[in-house]
Structure formats: structure tokens, C-alpha cells
Scaffold this motif. Sequence first.
Motif, PDB file in Angstrom:
ATOM      1  N   PRO A   6       2.563   2.207 -16.219  1.00 53.32           N
ATOM      2  CA  PRO A   6       2.155   3.531 -16.721  1.00 53.32           C
ATOM      3  C   PRO A   6       2.918   3.963 -17.969  1.00 53.32           C
ATOM      4  O   PRO A   6       2.874   5.134 -18.309  1.00 53.32           O
ATOM      5  CB  PRO A   6       2.480   4.459 -15.530  1.00 53.32           C
ATOM      6  CG  PRO A   6       2.822   3.585 -14.385  1.00 53.32           C
ATOM      7  CD  PRO A   6       3.353   2.335 -14.974  1.00 53.32           C
ATOM      8  N   TYR A  24      -1.318  -0.195  -9.465  1.00 53.80           N
ATOM      9  CA  TYR A  24      -1.172   0.932  -8.536  1.00 53.80           C
ATOM     10  C   TYR A  24      -0.910   2.258  -9.244  1.00 53.80           C
ATOM     11  O   TYR A  24      -1.572   3.258  -8.994  1.00 53.80           O
ATOM     12  CB  TYR A  24      -0.046   0.630  -7.546  1.00 53.80           C
ATOM     13  CG  TYR A  24      -0.093   1.484  -6.310  1.00 53.80           C
ATOM     14  CD1 TYR A  24      -0.902   1.122  -5.243  1.00 53.80           C
ATOM     15  CD2 TYR A  24       0.651   2.647  -6.225  1.00 53.80           C
ATOM     16  CE1 TYR A  24      -0.956   1.891  -4.103  1.00 53.80           C
ATOM     17  CE2 TYR A  24       0.602   3.439  -5.085  1.00 53.80           C
ATOM     18  CZ  TYR A  24      -0.201   3.053  -4.024  1.00 53.80           C
ATOM     19  OH  TYR A  24      -0.257   3.827  -2.901  1.00 53.80           O
ATOM     20  N   GLY A  25       0.052   2.234 -10.155  1.00 57.63           N
ATOM     21  CA  GLY A  25       0.407   3.478 -10.849  1.00 57.63           C
ATOM     22  C   GLY A  25      -0.684   3.934 -11.798  1.00 57.63           C
ATOM     23  O   GLY A  25      -0.869   5.131 -12.011  1.00 57.63           O
ATOM     24  N   MET A  40      -0.988  -6.142  -1.094  1.00 59.34           N
ATOM     25  CA  MET A  40      -1.780  -6.085  -2.319  1.00 59.34           C
ATOM     26  C   MET A  40      -1.458  -7.280  -3.201  1.00 59.34           C
ATOM     27  O   MET A  40      -0.327  -7.757  -3.241  1.00 59.34           O
ATOM     28  CB  MET A  40      -1.455  -4.808  -3.093  1.00 59.34           C
ATOM     29  CG  MET A  40      -1.840  -3.557  -2.351  1.00 59.34           C
ATOM     30  SD  MET A  40      -1.437  -2.144  -3.359  1.00 59.34           S
ATOM     31  CE  MET A  40      -1.591  -0.870  -2.125  1.00 59.34           C
ATOM     32  N   ARG A  59       4.905  -3.658 -12.671  1.00 59.00           N
ATOM     33  CA  ARG A  59       4.371  -2.488 -11.991  1.00 59.00           C
ATOM     34  C   ARG A  59       5.060  -1.221 -12.488  1.00 59.00           C
ATOM     35  O   ARG A  59       4.413  -0.205 -12.720  1.00 59.00           O
ATOM     36  CB  ARG A  59       4.578  -2.633 -10.482  1.00 59.00           C
ATOM     37  CG  ARG A  59       4.029  -1.485  -9.698  1.00 59.00           C
ATOM     38  CD  ARG A  59       4.180  -1.699  -8.205  1.00 59.00           C
ATOM     39  NE  ARG A  59       5.577  -1.684  -7.792  1.00 59.00           N
ATOM     40  CZ  ARG A  59       5.973  -1.806  -6.523  1.00 59.00           C
ATOM     41  NH1 ARG A  59       5.076  -1.990  -5.566  1.00 59.00           N
ATOM     42  NH2 ARG A  59       7.249  -1.778  -6.214  1.00 59.00           N
ATOM     43  N   ARG A 100      -3.908   3.516 -11.348  1.00 58.10           N
ATOM     44  CA  ARG A 100      -4.979   4.130 -10.557  1.00 58.10           C
ATOM     45  C   ARG A 100      -4.552   5.507 -10.077  1.00 58.10           C
ATOM     46  O   ARG A 100      -5.389   6.406  -9.935  1.00 58.10           O
ATOM     47  CB  ARG A 100      -5.333   3.235  -9.375  1.00 58.10           C
ATOM     48  CG  ARG A 100      -6.049   1.967  -9.847  1.00 58.10           C
ATOM     49  CD  ARG A 100      -6.401   1.028  -8.702  1.00 58.10           C
ATOM     50  NE  ARG A 100      -7.017  -0.184  -9.249  1.00 58.10           N
ATOM     51  CZ  ARG A 100      -6.911  -1.380  -8.701  1.00 58.10           C
ATOM     52  NH1 ARG A 100      -6.219  -1.532  -7.582  1.00 58.10           N
ATOM     53  NH2 ARG A 100      -7.486  -2.425  -9.251  1.00 58.10           N
ATOM     54  N   SER A 101      -3.238   5.667  -9.829  1.00 59.68           N
ATOM     55  CA  SER A 101      -2.757   6.985  -9.384  1.00 59.68           C
ATOM     56  C   SER A 101      -3.099   8.058 -10.404  1.00 59.68           C
ATOM     57  O   SER A 101      -3.411   9.187 -10.051  1.00 59.68           O
ATOM     58  CB  SER A 101      -1.238   6.993  -9.216  1.00 59.68           C
ATOM     59  OG  SER A 101      -0.834   6.116  -8.235  1.00 59.68           O
TER      60      SER A 101
END
Lengths: 356, 337, 586
Positions: free
Chosen positions: A156, A104-105, A96, A152, A107-108
Motif C-alpha cells: 500500500p 491484502y492491504g 492465502m 505485503r 483490497r482493504s
Amino acid sequence: MIQHTQGSRLEVRGVNKFFGEFCALKDINLTIEPGELVCFLGPSGCGKTTLLRIIAGLEQQSCGTLRQGDVDISQKPPRDRDFGIVFQSYALFPNMTVIDNVAYGLRSIGMPKARVRDRVDELLAVVGLEDHARKYPAQLSGGQQQRVALARALAPSPGLLLLDEPLSALDAKVRHHLRSEIRSLQKQLGVTTIMVTHDQEEALAMADRVVVMNNGVIEQVGTPLDIYQQPASAFVASFIGAMNFFDSAPVNGQRVRLGNRELDLVRPLPATPDGIRLAIRPEDVHLLPQGDGEWEGQVQAMDYLGAFIRTHVRLHGVELDLVVDVDPRSARQLELRVGGAVCLNLPSDALHCFAA
Amino acid sequence: MKHLKKALALTALMAAVNANAQTELTVYTAVEAEDLKKYAARFNEDHPDIKINWVRDSTGVITARLLAEKENPQADVVWGLAGTSLLLLKNEGMLTPYAPEGLEKLSPKFRDRDETPSWVGMDAWMAAVCVNTIEAEKNNLPMPTSWQDLTKPVYRGHVVMPNPNSSGTGFLDVSAWLQLMGEDKGWEFMDGLHQNISRYTHSGSKPCKMAASGETSIGVSFAFRGARLKEKGAPLELVFPEEGLGWEVEATAIVDGTDKLEAAQTLVDWSITRQAMEMYNEGYAIVAMPGVAQPVEHFPANAEALIIDNDFGWAASNREAILTEWARRYDGKSEAK
Amino acid sequence: MPSFHPGKTFMMDSSVPLTSPSRRAGALSELRQRVTGRWLFALLLVLGCAVLSLLVLAPLYTLLSKSVENKAGDFVGLDNFAHYLSSGGIESAFFNSLWVAGLSTLVVVGLAFMAAWALTRTRLPMTGWIRGVLVLPILAPSLLPAISLVYLFGNQGVLKSWLFGAEIYGPIGIIMGSCFWTFPHALMILLTAMDNADGRHYEAATALKASPWRTFWTVTVPGARYGLVSAAFVVFTLVITDFGVPKVIGGQFDVLATDIYKQVIGQQKFEMGAVVSVLLLLPAMLAFLADRYVQRKQSASFTARSVPYRPRRDHRRDVIGAVMLAPTILFILAIIGMAVYASFVTFWPYNLELSLNNYQFGRMDGGGWGAYTNSLQMALGTMVIGTLLVFFNAWLMERTPQPRLLTGVFQFLSLLPLAVPGLVLGLSYIFFFNHPDNPINGIYGTLFILILCTVSHFYAVSHLTAVTALKQLDQEFEAVGESLKASRWRVLFTVTLPLCLPAILDVALYLFVNAMTTVSAVVFLYGHDSQLASVAVLNMDEAGDIAPAAAMAILITTTCAAAKLIQGGLRFWVDRSTRAWRQGTE
């Protein structure tokens, strides 16, 4: 400039961890205040990483409880806890781009696309990687990868940031730079942070408080200054900074015997039936012109370490070896040379005393 | 609407007729693959309502498979398997005895001795020696005419035969020699033969194939394979040793528990008709019904006279002991060349 | 248990008596936690174990239990073993099996390692084609090398003189044939282990002034250690359990696997076949334990921080690489080339006229084109079902929290099929799946049971490949995912699968080609409408139609080569679209 939820308070109560018969952690109690940066410091195998993984929920404590804020997280799986983590290996997803890694987090948790984009931009700006947004991890330098991992983990807005030896894989210069960067970012965001390290310099430079661990127990918790100046045990004293140790014996409440002399102490003696160990930091030893000091000795070796000279002295009469740090100007004034004679004082307020 | 109903009814009727017309039989066989289409086609000329689904493999594999399936047999009929194998199946209680129409026309050698036989014969499958004429000439080997010839020193290292422990053909040879020569002489002969054997193979047709491709000069094998290879252009001479030939009956049987007994019986009935016998005769010189066989190319005209009076009961009951003795004598030694 | 940090070898051992109160409390919370968080994955792996038990263990039991029964099915203890051992010949068969398998393993692993080294550590041109040639043996039915070896080295062989009077029929033939067909297995494992090397280790070695030779021994070999052991284990077990090559070209050279053939096919003595099968399991088990022991020490070597190794230009080293590859390539091409030639020859060796007649399968017996289509269907089914099953289970085992005991059991079940000769597996399937009490006995005789049997038969190597690939991923991916609120499933689909795509393609191809070429197990299972091309090859050869058999073998090989090309195309496409993140260049 970047909004962040308040860092959370973390309480560790009575945590033990056994691997079979082996006790990896023994009765760990610890409270970490909101917004604090705490370093777990200790030699490898001391249990610091295990403790971090237990806090993350990646490892299950054998007993004990964990509370984050008002919530008992002892039995929660990692997903239900509120933390971001950066591993020694970074564990960036190599397939990625930087953007996708950081997002990533987000979108989770189903954040809307537009907000994901904004948040990623924001974070990349903070870690200074705007220009590398579309690159893959393999195309970045080690320091850049580290920042991506940090971004990353922070994306969040976790209440707790866990760093597992985040700087150990980098070269010295990058490490120094990132050290202050992480520290200022952490202060700015106010995120409660736990960093595992075996590098005492790193811990002292970055932490609000340091947790020194050895053999699965906490030896001391305190500010870097406390830890350095008031080490609670011989282990802490020797692990943090340099320290001269001498075997000694108590005479009475405030006096100890060293060789054929008796010394007064400022600090109280530990209550122990056995012998004690006297300790003094190399920079606390006073070197004096000949004839002025209480002790006489001979210079055995001198290591020029830039800002100071590490001088190895053998004391006459007691045949003890001692390391003394002296600044180059004083050294010139004292005409220090290998083989030369030297006088010195051991100031009583600088003497530490530990149970043997 | 009416038309549609009519059409549907008609389709249903036709489907029903079809279902009746096509009974499918699962038939296990070791007959050569190249003959299977012919066998089924000839049978269907008389019985178009029965479809044969062949499962074919070598004798050993098919026998092992049938035995392994004992608890829940898949085959309805076995058509074309060695009598020895069928004897095994019979002893396991896996065959349904049935006396097909025209049973009395078969030679008694070619049927199970029980009054209601468990299997009925088709043809005989006989031993033969395949000699590669080109290699024989190259190595100055005289053409052997008898089994005893093969023990002559001149053939040392030029003979290949199947291992009786792996191959039915191999056992057929060994059992024939023991019956022909008596036990002591038989083993003595094999001791001599062993001196000349360059290797034992796991498959019965392999020695002849090796002779056909010049890998050996002489292969002890069976006649059918030799004849077919000769047809394909192999420089082979088939030798039928004068002392007599081991042989094995190829036979048909109904597998116990089949739910298509009627069709199975139809097939077994057909398998011993004169028509069927004439069909077998296209590839085999000896068939179960006396007086049918015509001479077959590459086979001796007096084939019937050459085969020994094989005592299958004796062979079956002594098989274990013979194989153990054989392995004791030749398996261990075969390492030390 | 991937959640332990690397370097720690101790683990939670439930068998340790829990004495202190704190530990008892620990066990309780451990239990609670297992119930809440990890049970799903453990349950799924239990299911995986159940599937493998159904496909391998239960059928095997039905056959191997016969080793302690007499013909009537009564328990007789070890009588059969005693009888078998006293019958003699066993020592030689056992010893023969060991040394032939051992020597073949040495040769194959040596050659495969040399080839893997040349392919991954030099800059030889055309490596794509070279890889293609090197895996050719796996694309060919086992009879193909047998035919070729006879044509090359037999009494009429064109290279007969090369054997200096020795015979191809016997150990030499077995070793050559075994080396031919097992080589790609070893190569596949070693390439997977060596493809993703960490360039930093090489840079470190260069910086430390290590000679290329020393670098080889201190970086390359240790890095491939796990692959080497696995490859040796696989090759040894494949050779010792294979009866195809020894049966066709071994002459009377006795090995354990042909002994099973003798007992089962020659004499229909299942109980004795079971005895030999059990004996055959012993060396395979030893190899399995050795593999487990080494594997315990394996940890991730390729992380996101690793720099993929790219060999620098070095002509001398490239020449060494070429020299190492040359004998293997020549040997493989000679075998395949000879088979191609054999398929055109009218009647070897007496009528060498070439013709295409042998390829007219419609006119030939043994199944013809129908068998070929069956084979295609079976291979595709095996590929799809097998790849899904293998990869999912390997993922559960490697990348989800699992009780130590369960992963051990699963690993054992996955590798067990490797130690089972195909013939034994096939017969077991009859006993188990055809039993009237088996509720799914309806699948017996269908294409589906052929697929299941083939998946089981080739499970082990596929499993090892998948596990090797999964092990090479950073152990913390799932932990990071958890911290980012992503389930393991999401990490699986967004990270693990894309990263493992090349390995998945490898597994898929492996299953496809083996399904196309396999004979030993399926020969007992095909029904009247599911005859297979590979079995047809055997039957045609048995009937003396060597040329048509060679032709069908070449057709199968070509089909497999086409599959390989498609797979190669896919891999190329994957490589190209992932070059940026794999190689760090744009």
C-alpha cells in the motif's frame, strides 16, 4: 521503476511507557528524517520493540507525542496511521497464496482489481518471487516468506516501514543476502524505515543512523561510524564491537593514570568525581617489534578469526589483560606466538574515556 | 367475493368452536409412561373437549420440579403422584382444595383428611419383595415369606433395597417397618436386614429390576414394577411379607393458580369415577373406591388385608428424624464392607 | 492483551497507585485511547459476559443463595452448612469424590495422551477410523455404558471373572463409567493441542541427537503441556460433578454429586442441595485456578513460519502407538458392542433370543419418535446458537484488545458451567426463568430454554477448544491486518475463521452430540411437547425396559455417529482443500 510516495518524517517527543511500576521506556525523543533507515539496537528487554509497537500504535504510550509528517498520530489507532510492518514471525496468512497476502492491504483500501493485480506483480518482481505467486507460505523457504512479508507491507506504499527483527529467524547466508536486498530496496523506494534488531553487525551494515537503547533509554543516536568510533557511553562502546576497558584515574584535564604510567588523551575527560574507565578497540592497539613499544607484555592466547588474529596479551608491570586484533601478515612479521613477548603502543587518539 | 366472505366467516366460526372445544390442561404425573396414553384416552371418551398435555417423570423429579416452580406454577393438575409428595405441596400452599363429585364414595384412607380435600386418591401402590427364582435356586435360598425371614443369615449379600434418602419407595418401607414393629423393634429389624443387604440403590424400582436381570436374588421394591417385569418374562416371584406391607396412595390434585379451574375440576371429578377406578384396577390391586377392585394377576387376592394402616401424618412429621437416624446407622457403615 | 509481545509477563495494572505526573498523564491518555479505539470490542465482551451471566450466573445464584436460607427463605447464615457437616457422611462423600475423580482423571488423561500421541506422532493407518471409534463414547447417552458395564461385569456379566471377585457396583464401576464418557473430552482437547506441532522442534531434537524417549519428554510433552492441564481440569470437574454414573452404577458408594440427588430428588431439600453444590464448587474452583495459572504461560506455538510436523516412517514407533491405542479401543468397542447386543436381546439374561422388536419406538412409551425429533431439533439449535456464541466470544477474548480484568471475568464465566452439576443447572433454570418477575419467563417449557440450558451446560469445553485453536494462531495477525488497513472483522473472516474451521466443526459436533445425549439438566425443563429421546432412554430403563432403552440409546448413538460422519466428511473436505497451505505440498 516502482513508484512510491515520499517517505515521511517521524517525530517522537517525550514518550514514556510504564507497565505497572516498571518503566519500559523513559523520556524518548527522536526524529527520523524522510527516507532514512534507522535501526533500534540494544539487548533484549531494552525497550526497542516496545518503542516500535508504540510507533505502530499497537501499544499505547503512557505519555508523550508522536508526529508523522504534519499529523499528530499519538492517539490514532494503528489503522489510521500510515505504516507497513514486518514481524519476526512474518505473520503471513497461511491460508492465502503469495498473491493474496500481498494484495491484502490493497483490497482493504478498495483498490480496483486490475490495479491490485498490477501492483502485486510489480512488488513480486521487486522481491523476485514472480515464480512463486500462487504458492502458499508453507511452501516457501524462510527467506522467501520474508520477502513476501516485505512485499505485503510495502504494497500500500506506506510512508513508514517498520521491521521487527525481520532477519533473526533466517540462516546466516540468507540473512546477509537479504540485508543488502532490503537496504537497496529501501533506498530505491525512499520509504522511511525503522528496523529493530539486536544484531549490531546488521545495524551497522544497514542503517543510516543507529539508535542504541538500554534499559528503556536512548544511549546514543548516530551514524554507524559515529557509534563505532565515538561511543557516547561505556555501554555503547561495549555493546558495539569489541572494546578493552581499564580502570583509571584522571591526573589533570588531558592526562590519566594507567598503572604506574600517565597517558595523554586527545578526547576531553568526562567531568566526574569518581574514577574513569579507559577504553581502546582491539584493532587500535599498535603491536611493535620487541623493544620499540611503550608497553611490554606476553601473548596468552591467539584466536585465528580469518581476516585477523585476536591476540590476548598480558601487560607487564600493570598486570592488565588486553585484546589486540592483528592482521596475519603483521603477526608473521612480529613472530607472534603464544607465550612469546610483545611490545605495544596505545595511541592517544584511539583512547576513549568514560565515567566509571 | 361473497363466497369468499362466507368462507372466511365460516372458518373463523370453526376456529372459535375449536378453541372452545379444546381446553388444554398441563398435567404433571409420575404414573408409568406406558399407562399415560390409556389414561388420557379413557378420559377423553367422556370429555373430548379437554386435551391432556402430560409431563411425566419419576416421583422425585416431578416433586422437585413442582416445588421449584412454586413461584409460577406450570401445571394445572397433578394426576398420579404420591400422597407424601402432595402433602409437601399442600403444606407449601400450592394446591387448591376441591371436593370432587362422588368424594363420599372414596375410602377415607384415600383422601386428604380436610373437609374440602386438597387431594383425592386413585389407587395404592404397595411394597413387595421381588425374588429371582433362578438365582434363588442357584444360591440355595429358600423363598422368604416374611420381613423377618430377610434377616436370616442365609440371605447375606443377596438383598438389595432402595435408600430411603433417595427414594420414596425406600422411605415407604422404612416407615412401614417402624409402624408395624414399633420404633425399637423396627430399627433392630433394620440392623439385621442391613447385615444381608448387598447394596442400597437410589431408585425404588431398581432393586426389582436388578432381581429381574439376576444382578441380585432378592430386591425390596414395589408390586407394580414386579408384576410388569414378570409379564415381560422375568423369572420373578413376588413375595408379599405376611407382617404387612407399606403402601402409598397415588392421588390427584389441582395446582393453585391454574387459569383453567373448570377443566381441572372436570378432570379431578373424572379421576374418582367408578370408570377411572376400574382403569386403575388394571394395574393396581387396591383402588380408592371400595368394592371396585378385582383381583389382578401377580398380585395377592387379599391385597387390601395385607397393607398396613399407614399413618401418613406420622410418617410425614417424622420423616426428617427417621432419615437422619437411618443415614447415621447405615450410610457411614456402608463403606466398610 | 495480545498486543504485548511474548515473553513479557508484566501488564498494565490499574490498581497500582499512580504517583508520578508522567504516569497520571499516562492513565489519562490510556483512557482517551480506550474510548476511541478499543471500546467496541470491550463492550462486545461485556455483552458476552452479560449473556453468560444471564445463562449461568443469575440462575445459579437463585439456587445457591438457598444454601444460606431456611425453607421459608429467611437468611440463616451458615446454619445449613453446619447442619450438613454435622450430619456425618460428608467426610466420606467428599473424600470419595476427590479420589474417584482424581483417579479417573489420571487414567483418562493418561490414556487420552497416549491416544493423541499415537494419532499425531506416528504413521498408523486408518487414523480417521480410529479417531471415530475413540470419540464414540461422547456420542452415547450416559445410560449406555451403565447398561453395558452391568452386562459385562455385573453378577450375570460375561466378564465378571475379570474383576477377581470385586463388584462393579461401587468405585470400580464409577471409575470405569466415568473414564468411558469423559475420555473423548480429554482426547478432543489434547488432539487440538497436539495436531499442529512445529516440525522444527523435532528436527532440532534430532539434530541434538536426542533419543526418541528424550524427544518425547523435551518436545512432545512440553508442547502438549497446556492441553494436558486443561484436559485434567476438564475431566476432574466432569467426574466430580456428574451424578449419572454414580447414581446408576455406584451402588451406595457416596459421592457429593449423588448427595445432591439425595437431598433434592429424594427429600426435596433444595437448601441442602444448594449446600452440597457450593461444596462441590470448591474442588472445581481449585482446578480452575490451577488451569488459569498454567494458561498464563501459554503462548503461540504454531506460526506461519512453523513447519507442520510429519512423523517419519518408523515401524517400531508405530507398533508402540498401536499398543497404546489398543486397550482404549477395545474397551470402547466392548461397551458399545455390548449395548448393541443388549438392544436386540429379548430378556437379559434369561431369554437371549434376538429380535428387532425393541426398535419399534412408535409402539413404545416415553415419547417414541416424537421425542427423537424433538431431540434432533434441540441438538441442531444448540449446535448453531452455541457454536456462534462460543466462537465469537472466544475470538473477542483472545484476538481483540481487552482489559485484563474483563478477560479474567469472562474466562471465569465460561468455565463456571463445567463445575455445575447438570441437576443443579436444571433446577436453577426453573427458579430463574420461571420466576413471574422474569420478563422472559415465556421461554420456560419451550424447546428454546432447553437449547439455552444445553448451550450453557456444555459451554466450557467448547470455549476451551475455541480458545486453544485461537491461541495457536500467530499473535500478530491482527496487528498486520491493522497495518494493512484491514479491520479486525476482516481479519476474522478472511484469516481467523478459515484457519479455525476444523476447530469450529469440532465445537459444532461437540454441542450437537451432547445435546442429543444430555439428561441431567433438561430433565427439569422439558415441556409436554418437548420431551427428549435421552430422557426417554432413562424412563424406559426406569420402567425396566432395558432392551428398548438400549435400542433408543443406540439410535441416539447412531444419529450422533452420522453427525460425526458428516462432520468428518466436512473436515476431510476442508483438509483436502487446504492441504496446500497446511502441509506445504501441492
